[in-house]
Design an enzyme around this catalytic site. Structure first.
Site, PDB file in Angstrom:
ATOM      1  N   LYS A  28       0.856  -1.187   0.000  1.00  9.46           N
ATOM      2  CA  LYS A  28       0.000   0.000   0.000  1.00  9.46           C
ATOM      3  C   LYS A  28       0.888   1.231   0.000  1.00  9.46           C
ATOM      4  O   LYS A  28       2.028   1.184   0.473  1.00  9.46           O
ATOM      5  CB  LYS A  28      -0.896   0.025   1.239  1.00  9.46           C
ATOM      6  N   ASP A  42      -6.980   4.377  -4.939  1.00  7.87           N
ATOM      7  CA  ASP A  42      -7.629   4.238  -3.635  1.00  7.87           C
ATOM      8  C   ASP A  42      -8.313   5.578  -3.379  1.00  7.87           C
ATOM      9  O   ASP A  42      -8.567   6.339  -4.331  1.00  7.87           O
ATOM     10  CB  ASP A  42      -6.601   3.888  -2.548  1.00  7.87           C
TER      11      ASP A  42
END
Length: 480
Positions: free
Chosen positions: A118, A158
């Site tokens: 991430k 995201d």
């Protein structure tokens, strides 16, 4: 958990995600049946690599601005690091480590060869011009390009990073690397040619509903006519609501950071036209409070959970820890029997414990022959895995230099979500200490009128993902 000497009080979001996994594993039969796997825990909970860097960019007034950029490359045991980039002022290392850690198990659950990672920045795109966003993306990629690649690390979008931002990032990567490497980013627009994937924008929301359909099938129920509370109004919430509407469910709510929009009369719920209007509103960075429609009530600063008199299914689709124990109690009193997360770690630890206790109480009532209202909880790592699943399918299409039809991608997505549900149910039944008895049906069988005990999808998903990754790590010599 103390035997593993984990730190606490330093990175709260990451520690919450880590402790949930450890709790699921240690409270199951897994380490009794396979004690050697316990050695993996201190290794799998540490990222392989954490990259932190400054991002300097120029605003529209010519000023030099500085933000922090990160990429957490958490685990590559079963494939290249895979996970989104988040641009939001709340981004810090704890949040990205939590998201990257969750991503390991979510990605493993898909059955596709992708690891977990991430990244992102504390950059806030909300009040920035298109040119400022473009310049920031280019500056961000100036450092990130050194650490990613189609077989190394494949970022995606995201919160704060959509198709436009992915386009800016890919353009910067292409110039810096002097090559067209379509597979280095996913979530690309299909107008890129043979590089984007159909159904990618819809994937997380659609996948969430496909997972809920499996839960309903297990319970012997249908989605049509069910009252559904949805939080959020971004990509996941929009497409989850759209799929619910198309399947005949009743969507009662949406929300954003400023409050919740609730229908006054369930006979006049959200429609596809409403969802399209909200999508346009969000593109221009508007708020749901701007909607003036007599069918809705605007509740400033509120979440929808405590304001609906009748709910069957609740879908948190906004952000982490948006559903607490009081919300769970209110939802259950309103008739809610399924809570499935479209957001990552959408429920607090107290909420998870409350939902699991209600599930156990239901199972006890089944054994006594007097079933009460169930409450079955699906954690985000299982129920919202559709987005990364289609990202992996996009990687496959990039490798083939082909674009699959929307129907094929949607079918693959549905199959993946069904497999995640089945494996979670089966491993929960195999490894749980609960006495579920003979009333537990095979997850692959369609429910009949028999009342069934409900296995823990939290334990099932965590154990399923952990087994896949831990065994791969053992083969690679990452632990011994």
């Amino acid at each position: 958990m103390s035997e593993f000497q984990f730190t606490h009080g330093i990175e709260p979001e990451f520690e919450q995600a880590r402790d949930e996994i450890v709790k699921s594993l240690t409270e199951s039969k897994l380490f009794e049946k396979e004690p050697e796997l316990k050695k993996c825990l201190p290794v799998i909970t540490e990222p392989e690599r954490v990259i932190s860097f400054r991002v300097t960019w120029e605003d529209d007034k010519g000023n030099c601005r500085v933000n922090r950029g990160y990429r957490v490359q958490f685990n590559s045991a079963i494939g290249p690091y895979k996970g989104g980039l988040r641009f939001h002022p709340t981004v810090n290392l704890s949040i990205l480590k939590f998201l990257g850690f969750e991503q390991i198990f979510k990605n493993a659950l898909t059955g596709l060869p992708i690891g977990g990672g991430k990244g992102g920045s504390d950059f806030d795109p909300h009040d920035k011009s298109d040119n400022e966003i473009r310049r920031f993306c280019q500056a961000f990629m100036t450092e990130l390009h050194r650490h990613i690649g189609a077989d190394i690390d494949v970022p995606a979008g995201d919160i704060g990073v959509g198709g436009r931002e992915v386009g800016f990032l890919y353009g910067a990567y292409k110039r810096l690397q002097q090559k067209r490497d379509f597979g280095v980013l996913t979530g690309k627009d299909t107008h890129f040619g043979l590089s984007g994937s159909f159904i990618r924008p819809e994937a997380t929301g659609y996948g969430l509903i496909y997972f809920v359909l499996n839960m309903l099938t297990y319970l012997g129920q249908d989605i049509k006519g069910k009252y559904c509370a949805v939080s959020g109004s971004g990509n996941v919430a929009q497409f989850a609501a759209q799929k619910l509407i198309n399947l005949g469910a009743v969507v009662l709510s949406l929300s954003d950071s400023r409050g919740a929009l609730i229908v006054k009369d369930p006979s006049k719920p959200f429609t596809n036209e409403d969802i399209a209007m909200i999508a346009d509103l969000k593109v221009r960075k508007g708020s749901l409070e701007e909607i003036k429609d007599d069918r809705f009530t605007w509740l400033p600063g509120e979440r929808p959970w405590k304001h609906l008199p009748k709910v069957d299914i609740a879908l948190p689709c906004a952000t982490q820890n948006e559903n607490d124990a009081d919300d769970v109690e209110a939802l259950h009193k309103a008739g809610c029997f399924i809570i499935a997360e479209g957001s990552n770690m959408g429920s607090t630890d107290a909420a998870v414990q409350k939902m699991e206790s209600l599930r156990v109480a239901y199972n006890e009532s089944v054994k006594s022959g007097k079933p009460i209202l169930p409450l079955w909880y699906a954690p985000g790592k299982a129920s919202n895995a559709g987005g990364v699943a289609v990202s992996a399918l996009e990687m496959a299409q990039n490798s083939q230099r082909m674009t699959w039809t929307p129907a094929r991608v949607d079918e693959e997505l549905n199959n993946i979500m069904t497999n995640i549900f089945n494996e979670s149910v089966d491993n929960s039944a195999t490894y749980t200490h609960e006495d579920l008895g003979s009333v537990v049906k095979s997850s692959s069988q369609k429910a009949d009128s028999t009342v069934s005990a409900l296995p823990s999808l939290v334990q099932g998903a965590n154990i399923t993902g952990f087994l896949k990754v831990a065994n791969a790590m053992k083969i690679h010599g990452d632990w011994w």
